[in-house]
Design an enzyme around this catalytic site. Sequence first.
Site, PDB file in Angstrom:
ATOM      1  N   TRP A 147      -7.649  -3.744 -23.641  1.00 37.47           N
ATOM      2  CA  TRP A 147      -8.328  -4.915 -23.049  1.00 37.47           C
ATOM      3  C   TRP A 147      -7.951  -5.048 -21.590  1.00 37.47           C
ATOM      4  O   TRP A 147      -6.779  -4.951 -21.241  1.00 37.47           O
ATOM      5  CB  TRP A 147      -7.965  -6.190 -23.809  1.00 37.47           C
ATOM      6  N   ALA A 165      -2.440   4.536  -8.427  1.00 33.16           N
ATOM      7  CA  ALA A 165      -3.035   5.834  -8.093  1.00 33.16           C
ATOM      8  C   ALA A 165      -4.512   5.620  -7.807  1.00 33.16           C
ATOM      9  O   ALA A 165      -5.069   4.563  -8.105  1.00 33.16           O
ATOM     10  CB  ALA A 165      -2.878   6.800  -9.270  1.00 33.16           C
ATOM     11  N   LYS A 182      -2.655  14.765  -8.603  1.00 34.74           N
ATOM     12  CA  LYS A 182      -1.625  14.192  -9.485  1.00 34.74           C
ATOM     13  C   LYS A 182      -0.492  15.201  -9.708  1.00 34.74           C
ATOM     14  O   LYS A 182       0.678  14.827  -9.772  1.00 34.74           O
ATOM     15  CB  LYS A 182      -2.242  13.772 -10.823  1.00 34.74           C
ATOM     16  N   THR A 241      -7.606   6.646  -9.316  1.00 34.55           N
ATOM     17  CA  THR A 241      -7.833   7.216 -10.653  1.00 34.55           C
ATOM     18  C   THR A 241      -9.284   7.645 -10.906  1.00 34.55           C
ATOM     19  O   THR A 241      -9.562   8.243 -11.942  1.00 34.55           O
ATOM     20  CB  THR A 241      -7.428   6.200 -11.747  1.00 34.55           C
ATOM     21  N   THR A 272      -1.072  12.969 -15.620  1.00 37.21           N
ATOM     22  CA  THR A 272      -2.295  13.084 -16.415  1.00 37.21           C
ATOM     23  C   THR A 272      -2.456  14.443 -17.104  1.00 37.21           C
ATOM     24  O   THR A 272      -1.942  15.455 -16.604  1.00 37.21           O
ATOM     25  CB  THR A 272      -3.509  12.845 -15.476  1.00 37.21           C
ATOM     26  N   ASP A 273      -3.234  14.442 -18.189  1.00 41.01           N
ATOM     27  CA  ASP A 273      -3.618  15.696 -18.855  1.00 41.01           C
ATOM     28  C   ASP A 273      -4.530  16.536 -17.956  1.00 41.01           C
ATOM     29  O   ASP A 273      -4.700  17.731 -18.198  1.00 41.01           O
ATOM     30  CB  ASP A 273      -4.331  15.399 -20.190  1.00 41.01           C
ATOM     31  N   ASP A 333       0.893  -1.165   0.000  1.00 41.70           N
ATOM     32  CA  ASP A 333       0.000   0.000   0.000  1.00 41.70           C
ATOM     33  C   ASP A 333       0.931   1.214   0.000  1.00 41.70           C
ATOM     34  O   ASP A 333       1.678   1.428   0.971  1.00 41.70           O
ATOM     35  CB  ASP A 333      -0.870  -0.043   1.269  1.00 41.70           C
ATOM     36  N   TYR A 376      -8.685  15.469  -8.377  1.00 41.47           N
ATOM     37  CA  TYR A 376      -7.815  14.424  -8.955  1.00 41.47           C
ATOM     38  C   TYR A 376      -6.623  15.073  -9.656  1.00 41.47           C
ATOM     39  O   TYR A 376      -5.466  14.713  -9.412  1.00 41.47           O
ATOM     40  CB  TYR A 376      -8.622  13.559  -9.934  1.00 41.47           C
TER      41      TYR A 376
HETATM   42  N1  LIG Z   1      -7.139   5.799 -16.571  1.00 43.48           N
HETATM   43  C1  LIG Z   1      -6.932   6.916 -17.273  1.00 43.48           C
HETATM   44  O1  LIG Z   1      -7.722   7.279 -18.159  1.00 43.48           O
HETATM   45  C2  LIG Z   1      -5.721   7.765 -16.989  1.00 43.48           C
HETATM   46  C3  LIG Z   1      -5.532   8.972 -17.703  1.00 43.48           C
HETATM   47  C4  LIG Z   1      -4.393   9.740 -17.435  1.00 43.48           C
HETATM   48  C5  LIG Z   1      -3.471   9.317 -16.487  1.00 43.48           C
HETATM   49  N2  LIG Z   1      -3.694   8.151 -15.794  1.00 43.48           N
HETATM   50  C6  LIG Z   1      -2.690   7.733 -14.803  1.00 43.48           C
HETATM   51  O2  LIG Z   1      -2.116   6.541 -15.283  1.00 43.48           O
HETATM   52  C7  LIG Z   1      -1.795   5.662 -14.192  1.00 43.48           C
HETATM   53  C8  LIG Z   1      -2.362   4.278 -14.455  1.00 43.48           C
HETATM   54  O3  LIG Z   1      -3.773   4.368 -14.612  1.00 43.48           O
HETATM   55  P1  LIG Z   1      -4.660   3.042 -14.786  1.00 43.48           P
HETATM   56  O4  LIG Z   1      -5.880   3.423 -15.565  1.00 43.48           O
HETATM   57  O5  LIG Z   1      -3.807   1.900 -15.194  1.00 43.48           O
HETATM   58  O6  LIG Z   1      -5.115   2.859 -13.260  1.00 43.48           O
HETATM   59  P2  LIG Z   1      -5.870   1.629 -12.570  1.00 43.48           P
HETATM   60  O7  LIG Z   1      -6.275   0.608 -13.592  1.00 43.48           O
HETATM   61  O8  LIG Z   1      -6.901   2.236 -11.697  1.00 43.48           O
HETATM   62  O9  LIG Z   1      -4.712   0.995 -11.691  1.00 43.48           O
HETATM   63  C9  LIG Z   1      -4.241   1.602 -10.537  1.00 43.48           C
HETATM   64  C10 LIG Z   1      -3.804   0.498  -9.599  1.00 43.48           C
HETATM   65  O10 LIG Z   1      -3.312   1.116  -8.409  1.00 43.48           O
HETATM   66  C11 LIG Z   1      -3.831   0.377  -7.304  1.00 43.48           C
HETATM   67  N3  LIG Z   1      -3.819   1.185  -6.095  1.00 43.48           N
HETATM   68  C12 LIG Z   1      -4.768   2.088  -5.663  1.00 43.48           C
HETATM   69  N4  LIG Z   1      -4.419   2.566  -4.466  1.00 43.48           N
HETATM   70  C13 LIG Z   1      -3.254   1.969  -4.106  1.00 43.48           C
HETATM   71  C14 LIG Z   1      -2.419   2.030  -2.970  1.00 43.48           C
HETATM   72  N5  LIG Z   1      -2.723   2.795  -1.915  1.00 43.48           N
HETATM   73  N6  LIG Z   1      -1.298   1.271  -2.941  1.00 43.48           N
HETATM   74  C15 LIG Z   1      -0.986   0.458  -3.984  1.00 43.48           C
HETATM   75  N7  LIG Z   1      -1.744   0.344  -5.085  1.00 43.48           N
HETATM   76  C16 LIG Z   1      -2.865   1.093  -5.153  1.00 43.48           C
HETATM   77  C17 LIG Z   1      -5.227   0.003  -7.750  1.00 43.48           C
HETATM   78  O11 LIG Z   1      -5.752  -1.029  -6.929  1.00 43.48           O
HETATM   79  P3  LIG Z   1      -7.362  -1.121  -6.693  1.00 43.48           P
HETATM   80  O12 LIG Z   1      -7.976  -1.229  -8.065  1.00 43.48           O
HETATM   81  O13 LIG Z   1      -7.513  -2.338  -5.854  1.00 43.48           O
HETATM   82  O14 LIG Z   1      -7.737   0.166  -6.003  1.00 43.48           O
HETATM   83  C18 LIG Z   1      -4.967  -0.436  -9.185  1.00 43.48           C
HETATM   84  O15 LIG Z   1      -4.574  -1.776  -9.267  1.00 43.48           O
HETATM   85  C19 LIG Z   1      -2.325   6.365 -12.936  1.00 43.48           C
HETATM   86  O16 LIG Z   1      -1.256   7.016 -12.314  1.00 43.48           O
HETATM   87  C20 LIG Z   1      -3.308   7.390 -13.462  1.00 43.48           C
HETATM   88  O17 LIG Z   1      -3.378   8.509 -12.608  1.00 43.48           O
HETATM   89  C21 LIG Z   1      -4.786   7.374 -16.044  1.00 43.48           C
END
Ligand SMILES: NC(=O)c1ccc[n+]([C@@H]2O[C@H](COP(=O)([O-])OP(=O)(O)OC[C@H]3O[C@@H](n4cnc5c(N)ncnc54)[C@H](OP(=O)(O)O)[C@@H]3O)[C@@H](O)[C@H]2O)c1
Length: 294
Positions: free
Chosen positions: A164, A71, A139, A73, A112-113, A47, A135
């Site tokens: 996917w 994060a 970030k 997200t 992020t954007d 964590d 958010y």
């Molecule tokens: N998704 C988007 O559209 C988007 C756009 C721009 C930037 N980003 C950035 O890109 C990165 C990856 O995004 P993603 O979509 O792959 O995110 P994601 O699928 O939500 O994956 C984030 C992972 O982090 C885990 N997590 C949450 N809190 C945590 C903690 N305290 N300690 C350890 N792990 C933790 C989550 O676990 P749980 O699911 O169990 O909570 C999940 O497995 C992030 O930094 C996000 O801010 C994402």
Amino acid sequence: MERVLIIGSSGLLGLKTYKLFSKYYKTIGADLKPIKNIDKSNYFKVDITNKSNVLKLIEKIRPNIVILTAALTAVDYCENHHDEAWKVNVEGPRNVASACEEVKSNLIYISTDFVFDGKKGNYSEEDTPNPISYYGLSKLEGEKAIEKFQIKYAIARTSVLFGWNTKEQNNNYVTWIINELENDNPINIVTTQVNTPTLADNLAEALLIIVKKNQYGLFHICGKECLDRYKFALKVADTFNLNKSLIKPIEYFEQLANRPKLSCLDTTKASTILNIKLLTISEALLLMKEQQER
Ligand SMILES: NC(=O)c1ccc[n+]([C@@H]2O[C@H](COP(=O)([O-])OP(=O)(O)OC[C@H]3O[C@@H](n4cnc5c(N)ncnc54)[C@H](OP(=O)(O)O)[C@@H]3O)[C@@H](O)[C@H]2O)c1
């Protein structure tokens, strides 16, 4: 062989990155909970809000590179849960960066954007952030937190990740649209949020190049095309032969947190320095279709 630790390896980007890096490096994954079928000997529970556990993990693995994709997200959830968002998205990166400093590991952080207000669009690395959601703010503060440490770091700002997912992962924009249309559900999609959606696999490739070319600093890395959510949804329907008459364009959609209207990122720096092919929406969706058919 270099050791790479992916923190957030059960998430969309984290798992793609874990799988890709495993082909080239000794790669270890860590997250709150494991994903099925992952080799448990290469996986650790962590964590990132727990400073001593993060340090223990990083001291045990002694990675050369940490990639932090973990994060909170969910943009609307963050708007309602400031303390939790701050702990995960600001203190988390600070804890990881501090541990990286201890073991002299490099760090790649994903941002992020949404650090921009969306008034201008085509944002380069030189533009000044001005987040309009909690958010986005958290970030941005996460970026600032890691910059304070004596480590070599890269920050990759990206936009609307898709690809996917596994059954345990949440839907992303594209998998959600596919599910809705396959179930003949009509969907309302806004024409007033414009960004540069990114195939998670393509971003994972860019992260690999950052590591291979030993490039650090701030990069905007996302898809090549700037388009609104409605046009994006139509392209999904076209690619997967789904009924696009179910998709209705709307101008406004009630959401708790503000979204930037025009947050497209300029990727000139990443394309030049990393020499990576960033995909158009059509190329990215076709690749997803091919992955499905394999
Ligand atoms: N998704 C988007 O559209 C988007 C756009 C721009 C930037 N980003 C950035 O890109 C990165 C990856 O995004 P993603 O979509 O792959 O995110 P994601 O699928 O939500 O994956 C984030 C992972 O982090 C885990 N997590 C949450 N809190 C945590 C903690 N305290 N300690 C350890 N792990 C933790 C989550 O676990 P749980 O699911 O169990 O909570 C999940 O497995 C992030 O930094 C996000 O801010 C994402």
